[in-house]
Design a protein around this motif. Structure first.
Motif, mmCIF file in Angstrom:
data_model
loop_
_atom_site.group_PDB
_atom_site.id
_atom_site.type_symbol
_atom_site.label_atom_id
_atom_site.label_comp_id
_atom_site.label_asym_id
_atom_site.label_seq_id
_atom_site.Cartn_x
_atom_site.Cartn_y
_atom_site.Cartn_z
ATOM 1 N N ARG A 104 0.828 -1.216 0.000
ATOM 2 C CA ARG A 104 0.000 0.000 0.000
ATOM 3 C C ARG A 104 0.856 1.258 0.000
ATOM 4 N NH1 ARG A 104 -3.003 -3.949 0.831
ATOM 5 N NH2 ARG A 104 -5.252 -3.825 0.374
ATOM 6 N N ALA A 105 2.012 1.194 0.614
ATOM 7 C CA ALA A 105 2.938 2.326 0.506
ATOM 8 C C ALA A 105 3.364 2.523 -0.945
ATOM 9 C CB ALA A 105 4.153 2.093 1.402
ATOM 10 N N CYS A 106 3.617 1.429 -1.659
ATOM 11 C CA CYS A 106 3.943 1.529 -3.089
ATOM 12 C C CYS A 106 2.787 2.155 -3.863
ATOM 13 C CB CYS A 106 4.244 0.140 -3.657
ATOM 14 S SG CYS A 106 5.763 -0.627 -3.070
ATOM 15 N N ALA A 107 1.574 1.712 -3.578
ATOM 16 C CA ALA A 107 0.411 2.220 -4.305
ATOM 17 C C ALA A 107 0.200 3.702 -4.043
ATOM 18 C CB ALA A 107 -0.834 1.435 -3.915
ATOM 19 N N ARG A 108 0.416 4.146 -2.809
ATOM 20 C CA ARG A 108 0.208 5.565 -2.519
ATOM 21 C C ARG A 108 1.276 6.438 -3.179
ATOM 22 N NH1 ARG A 108 -3.131 3.706 1.769
ATOM 23 N NH2 ARG A 108 -1.581 2.987 3.263
ATOM 24 N N ARG A 109 2.495 5.911 -3.285
ATOM 25 C CA ARG A 109 3.514 6.673 -4.026
ATOM 26 C C ARG A 109 3.143 6.775 -5.503
ATOM 27 N NH1 ARG A 109 7.218 3.889 -0.589
ATOM 28 N NH2 ARG A 109 7.877 2.455 -2.230
ATOM 29 N N ALA A 110 2.552 5.710 -6.042
ATOM 30 C CA ALA A 110 2.101 5.764 -7.437
ATOM 31 C C ALA A 110 0.964 6.766 -7.596
ATOM 32 C CB ALA A 110 1.661 4.369 -7.895
ATOM 33 N N MET A 111 0.046 6.830 -6.635
ATOM 34 C CA MET A 111 -1.023 7.839 -6.680
ATOM 35 C C MET A 111 -0.433 9.239 -6.732
ATOM 36 S SD MET A 111 -3.874 6.553 -3.929
ATOM 37 C CE MET A 111 -4.385 4.849 -3.836
ATOM 38 N N GLU A 112 0.536 9.496 -5.868
ATOM 39 C CA GLU A 112 1.154 10.818 -5.822
ATOM 40 C C GLU A 112 1.782 11.170 -7.161
ATOM 41 O OE1 GLU A 112 3.825 10.492 -2.564
ATOM 42 O OE2 GLU A 112 2.282 10.904 -1.045
#
Length: 235
Positions: free
Chosen positions: A52-60
């Motif tokens: 989920r940390a990876c996914a949130r960095r992708a969102m950003e």
């Protein structure tokens, strides 16, 4: 690694051993996410947090404010409106890939350890034509665990299929053929759907296409589903 297998419109973020060795400590989860894994074993909590940390960095990177990513039906991640994507994790690796929903209809990614499948698994997931192809691939490129690659490819196909259909896809309902690039450690894949495919942009799909790579002790696969008539957001 995963980004190399996806169209340019996709943003992918991944984490390796060095990123995950410290566990989930320091990786902030939203309360509703933390509740989901509150009773899980530490390994499960760590994988849940890191991906989920990876996914949130992708969102950003896509200019979308980070938000909780909660599992929905059959565990499929719930993405913010306007995005579609996929996540994967295995020992020592996690990745998330996101794209604007106007650029791709769907996508799926999967990572597995580059090792042979446990005994009996290949027979449970492979069609006879697939097993015959795997034997030929093994004869020509014995350094690749083709059984594990087939399993990963079927996982990626399912992850791309489910958001478009909301239905289960059995291992026996997609016939996957793998091609090999020069060098023998990357290539393409094509999954012929053996059941009626999803209707995307007014057309029923009969196959999904993707890519694969074997590197750093991992098998990584991806499937991208473009709009058959181009981007529907454009004239």
């Amino acid at each position: 690694m995963i980004e190399e297998l996806l169209p340019e419109s996709v943003v992918a973020v991944e984490a390796y051993d060095a990123d995950t060795a410290g566990g989930a400590d320091g990786i902030e989860l939203y309360p509703e996410e933390a509740e989901i894994v509150a009773r899980a074993v530490p390994k499960r909590r760590r994988e849940f947090a890191v991906v989920r940390a990876c996914a949130r960095r992708a969102m950003e990177k896509l200019g979308v404010p980070p938000r909780p990513i909660l599992p929905g039906e059959r565990g499929a991640p719930g993405w913010p409106e306007g995005l579609t994507g996929s996540m994967t994790h295995c020992d020592g690796y996690a990745a998330a890939a996101l794209v604007r929903a106007t650029d791709l209809a769907s996508l799926g990614i999967d990572a597995e350890p580059h090792s042979a499948l446990p005994e009996g698994v290949l027979e449970a997931i492979a069609l006879p034509p697939e097993e015959a192809r795997l034997r030929r691939l093994t004869a020509g490129h014995p350094s690749v665990h083709w059984d594990r690659l087939l399993f990963s490819a079927k996982e990626s196909v399912y992850k791309a299929w489910f958001p478009l259909t909301g239905r289960w896809l059995d291992f026996s309902e997609a016939d996957i053929e793998v091609s090999v690039d020069p060098g023998g450690h990357t290539g393409g894949l094509r999954a012929e759907l053996l059941v009626p495919g999803p209707v995307v942009d007014g057309r029923r799909l009969t196959a999904f296409d993707g890519r694969w790579s074997v590197r750093r002790g991992l098998v990584v696969t991806s499937v991208s589903v473009p709009f058959p008539r181009g981007n529907p957001a454009r004239p």
